[in-house]
Design a protein around this motif. Structure first.
Motif, short mmCIF file in Angstrom:
data_model
loop_
_atom_site.label_atom_id
_atom_site.label_comp_id
_atom_site.label_asym_id
_atom_site.label_seq_id
_atom_site.Cartn_x
_atom_site.Cartn_y
_atom_site.Cartn_z
N LYS A 1 0.85 -1.19 0.00
CA LYS A 1 0.00 0.00 0.00
C LYS A 1 0.88 1.24 0.00
CE LYS A 1 -3.71 -2.33 2.46
NZ LYS A 1 -4.44 -2.45 3.71
N VAL A 2 0.62 2.14 -0.93
CA VAL A 2 1.33 3.41 -0.94
C VAL A 2 0.32 4.51 -0.63
CG1 VAL A 2 3.26 2.73 -2.41
CG2 VAL A 2 1.19 3.52 -3.47
N TYR A 3 0.79 5.47 0.13
CA TYR A 3 -0.08 6.52 0.65
C TYR A 3 0.35 7.89 0.13
CZ TYR A 3 -1.48 2.88 3.93
OH TYR A 3 -1.96 1.72 4.48
N GLU A 4 -0.48 8.88 0.35
CA GLU A 4 -0.16 10.26 0.00
C GLU A 4 1.20 10.62 0.58
OE1 GLU A 4 -2.08 14.72 0.57
OE2 GLU A 4 -2.85 13.06 1.76
N GLY A 5 2.05 11.23 -0.24
CA GLY A 5 3.38 11.64 0.20
C GLY A 5 4.46 10.62 -0.12
N ASP A 6 4.07 9.36 -0.41
CA ASP A 6 5.07 8.36 -0.78
C ASP A 6 5.63 8.67 -2.16
OD1 ASP A 6 4.81 6.93 1.57
OD2 ASP A 6 3.51 5.39 0.72
N VAL A 7 6.88 8.26 -2.39
CA VAL A 7 7.51 8.45 -3.68
C VAL A 7 7.93 7.08 -4.21
CG1 VAL A 7 9.42 9.49 -4.94
CG2 VAL A 7 8.33 10.76 -3.08
N ILE A 8 7.44 6.75 -5.40
CA ILE A 8 7.76 5.50 -6.07
C ILE A 8 8.81 5.81 -7.13
CG2 ILE A 8 6.85 3.61 -7.48
CD1 ILE A 8 4.02 4.52 -6.35
N SER A 9 9.90 5.04 -7.13
CA SER A 9 10.95 5.25 -8.13
C SER A 9 11.00 4.02 -9.04
CB SER A 9 12.31 5.45 -7.45
OG SER A 9 12.25 6.53 -6.56
N PHE A 10 10.96 4.28 -10.34
CA PHE A 10 11.03 3.19 -11.32
C PHE A 10 11.60 3.73 -12.61
CE2 PHE A 10 8.90 0.96 -14.92
CZ PHE A 10 9.60 -0.22 -14.82
N ASN A 11 12.58 3.02 -13.15
CA ASN A 11 13.11 3.33 -14.48
C ASN A 11 13.58 4.79 -14.59
OD1 ASN A 11 13.79 2.37 -16.97
ND2 ASN A 11 11.79 2.72 -17.89
N GLY A 12 14.21 5.28 -13.53
CA GLY A 12 14.75 6.65 -13.55
C GLY A 12 13.72 7.74 -13.30
N GLN A 13 12.49 7.35 -13.01
CA GLN A 13 11.44 8.35 -12.77
C GLN A 13 10.97 8.27 -11.33
OE1 GLN A 13 8.44 7.28 -15.80
NE2 GLN A 13 8.75 9.33 -16.58
N ASP A 14 10.68 9.44 -10.75
CA ASP A 14 10.07 9.48 -9.43
C ASP A 14 8.60 9.83 -9.60
OD1 ASP A 14 12.39 8.84 -8.10
OD2 ASP A 14 12.91 10.91 -7.64
N ILE A 15 7.75 9.09 -8.93
CA ILE A 15 6.31 9.29 -9.01
C ILE A 15 5.82 9.60 -7.59
CG2 ILE A 15 4.10 8.23 -9.61
CD1 ILE A 15 6.02 6.15 -11.22
N LYS A 16 5.36 10.80 -7.39
CA LYS A 16 4.87 11.22 -6.06
C LYS A 16 3.37 10.99 -5.99
CE LYS A 16 4.72 14.91 -2.76
NZ LYS A 16 5.61 15.30 -1.77
N VAL A 17 2.94 10.39 -4.88
CA VAL A 17 1.52 10.11 -4.66
C VAL A 17 0.90 11.32 -3.95
CG1 VAL A 17 -0.14 8.55 -3.60
CG2 VAL A 17 2.01 7.65 -4.50
N ILE A 18 -0.13 11.90 -4.58
CA ILE A 18 -0.83 13.03 -3.97
C ILE A 18 -2.31 12.68 -3.86
CG2 ILE A 18 0.81 14.76 -4.82
CD1 ILE A 18 -1.31 15.50 -6.95
N ARG A 19 -3.02 13.50 -3.09
CA ARG A 19 -4.44 13.21 -2.91
C ARG A 19 -5.28 14.39 -3.33
NH1 ARG A 19 -6.92 10.34 2.31
NH2 ARG A 19 -8.97 10.11 1.43
#
Length: 68
Positions: free
Chosen positions: A50-68
């Motif tokens: 489970k990823v929540y607001e504020g978490d940052v997922i990194s994949f393939n050189g990209q950062d994906i920030k979870v917002i609400r």
């Protein structure tokens, strides 16, 4: 990059699909199991993580920030 979630959390595999960095759930499963995805800087091999607001997922050189 940012993804916006409606609920309190989103599962890691779904987050990757929502961000458009994988084609489908099968691809998400493999990149996560292969240790290619990080959540907040740590490798996580659980597709159901489970990823929540504020978490940052990194994949393939990209950062994906979870917002609400």
């Amino acid at each position: 990059m940012e993804i916006k979630i409606r609920d309190e959390f989103i599962k890691l595999g779904q987050a990757l699909k929502l961000a458009g960095v994988v084609e489908d759930g099968v691809e998400a499963k493999f990149v996560i199991q292969d240790g290619l995805v990080k959540v907040n800087g740590e490798v996580d091999e659980r597709r159901g993580r489970k990823v929540y607001e504020g978490d940052v997922i990194s994949f393939n050189g990209q950062d994906i920030k979870v917002i609400r």
